[in-house]
Each structure stands twice: as C-alpha cells, then as structure tokens.
Design an enzyme around this catalytic site. Structure first.
Site, PDB file in Angstrom:
ATOM      1  N   ASN A 189      -9.333  -4.748  -5.388  1.00 31.93           N
ATOM      2  CA  ASN A 189      -9.199  -3.370  -5.874  1.00 31.93           C
ATOM      3  C   ASN A 189      -9.068  -3.278  -7.391  1.00 31.93           C
ATOM      4  OD1 ASN A 189      -9.157  -2.571  -3.155  1.00 31.93           O
ATOM      5  ND2 ASN A 189      -6.945  -3.003  -3.066  1.00 31.93           N
ATOM      6  N   ARG A 190      -9.607  -4.252  -8.088  1.00 28.86           N
ATOM      7  CA  ARG A 190      -9.562  -4.269  -9.566  1.00 28.86           C
ATOM      8  C   ARG A 190      -8.144  -4.321 -10.122  1.00 28.86           C
ATOM      9  NH1 ARG A 190     -13.887  -5.717  -8.269  1.00 28.86           N
ATOM     10  NH2 ARG A 190     -15.879  -4.775  -8.799  1.00 28.86           N
TER      11      ARG A 190
END
Ligand SMILES: Cc1cc2nc3c(=O)[nH]c(=O)nc-3n(C[C@H](O)[C@H](O)[C@H](O)COP(=O)(O)O)c2cc1C
Length: 217
Positions: A189-190
C-alpha cells in the site's frame, strides 16, 4: 508499455530501526552482500548525481569498487563531465536500486579524489584491455564516429602491446564521503519503510555521530 500501468505490491517484510546496524556503512555492506546472494545483475551499480558549475544536475550509472568506513569508492576519468562537475562542486548523490528486493539506498555527501597510490592499486587490478581503454577514450568528449574511436583503441593497444600499462594521470578513483544514508524498503500500500542516518561535519572536518530518523514514505 504495460509496466506504466502496473501496481506492484512490495510485500510485508519490514525495516525496523532496531534491526539495522548502528553503523550505516556496515548496514550498506550487508545489503550489498544480500543483493549479490540474490543474484542481482551488477549489484554494485549505482546512479551518481552531480551538479556542475552552471548548477545543472546530471545522473549516470557507475560501479562501486570499494566501500569501507571512509566511504564509497568508484573510478572514472577526472576530465569527464562528472569529473568537471565534482571539481566545481563536490556535492554528489548515489542511488542503489535493488528493485527485485524492494530495496533502495540513497546516499548524499561529497566526493574527493582518492590518494594517487589508491588509484594506482585499483588500476593495476584491472584487465589489460580495460587499462588500455582508459588511455584511448577522452571520456565525455565528442568524436566523429565509431571508426575513429576504434582507431584510438587500436593505437593504444599497439602502444602498450607486451608492456605494463601505466595509469593515466587523468583517470582514477573518487571516494564519496557520506553525510546521509537512507535505507528504503518497499511495503504494501505504498506505506514503505525509510530509515535515514544523518551526520554533520564541523569546520575542522570532524563528523558528529550518526543520528537515525524514520521518514514518511
Ligand atoms: C552498468 C554501468 C556501469 C558503468 N560503470 C562506470 C564506471 O564505473 N565508471 C565510469 O566512468 N563510467 C561508468 N559507466 C558509464 C557512465 O554511465 C557514463 O556514461 C560515463 O561515465 C560518462 O559520464 P559523464 O559524461 O557524465 O562523466 C557505466 C555505465 C553503466 C550502464
């Protein structure tokens, strides 16, 4: 160009302040060995950033040829664009990207020419034809065509046939002395992990201890 629309998940393996070695150069060595063991092609390649006299930035790939407590050693032509830039402004950056491991190391600091004896030692360790190539290329200068370049190489090969090749005085090593070293680990999710080591240098050239901080992804 499918890659432009891909959204890779960079995995769950974390990077924690408490797992990193206290000395970032030792930590860097460990990650380099990990990259070697993972079979990454040219794991010692990095992107070197410089800023020239006109404040123009430029990046190019070079190979790391040594690392110890003093810093990061690479070899090149002192009269190349990077050499001229470093002469005007020693501030440099280095980016190592081991993408398949979701790892990156970013270094900031300054480059200084190594002692000529160190450049001699490294030059002596290179294959004969690489040594000759250092004589036959005026790196970063324009040349009319490939034929002219091949002729320069052939002439240098002939000149140094059956003899030791001395190191050209315009060719040698630099050491990047780091003031910042960031370890980056890709996460899902970065929400990546970024741990940065920072130190300062006083007017006498003495370095502070490394200060460690986590950066937002
Ligand atoms: C994988 C790879 C490794 C390279 N290693 C070096 C190197 O160690 N030293 C070097 O001078 N150039 C190396 N080069 C070439 C540089 O990227 C660059 O073309 C050259 O140094 C001239 O850069 P400049 O004109 O900005 O000075 C390498 C290129 C690649 C793609």
């Amino acid at each position: 160009m499918d890659s432009l629309n891909r959204h890779e998940d960079y995995g769950q393996e974390s990077l924690d302040e408490t797992h990193l070695l206290a000395d970032p150069i030792e930590q860097f060595k460990q990650w380099l060995v990990d990259a070697e063991e993972a079979g990454i092609y040219e794991p010692n390649a990095f992107v070197l950033g410089t800023v020239d006299e006109q404040n123009q930035s430029r990046s190019r790939t070079v190979l790391l040829k040594g690392v110890d407590e003093r810093g990061f050693f690479f070899a090149t032509n002192y009269l190349s664009r990077k050499g001229e830039a470093v002469a005007a402004n020693p501030s440099v950056s280095a980016a190592f990207g081991w993408y398949s491991m979701y790892r990156q190391v970013l270094i900031q600091g300054f480059a200084e020419r190594v002692d000529p004896s160190e450049s001699d030692d490294y030059h002596s360790s290179r294959p004969h034809d690489s040594q000759v190539a250092a004589w036959s290329s005026h790196q970063s200068q324009p040349i009319d065509n490939r034929t002219a370049l091949d002729a320069q190489f052939a002439a240098a090969l002939e000149r140094f046939e059956n003899t030791d090749v001395p190191r050209p005085d315009y060719w040698g090593g630099y050491r990047i002395v780091a003031t910042r070293i960031e370890f980056w680990k890709g996460r899902s999710n970065r929400m990546h992990d970024r741990i940065e080591f920072v130190r300062t240098r006083d007017a006498d050239g003495k370095f502070s201890e490394w200060h460690v901080q986590r950066l937002q992804p």
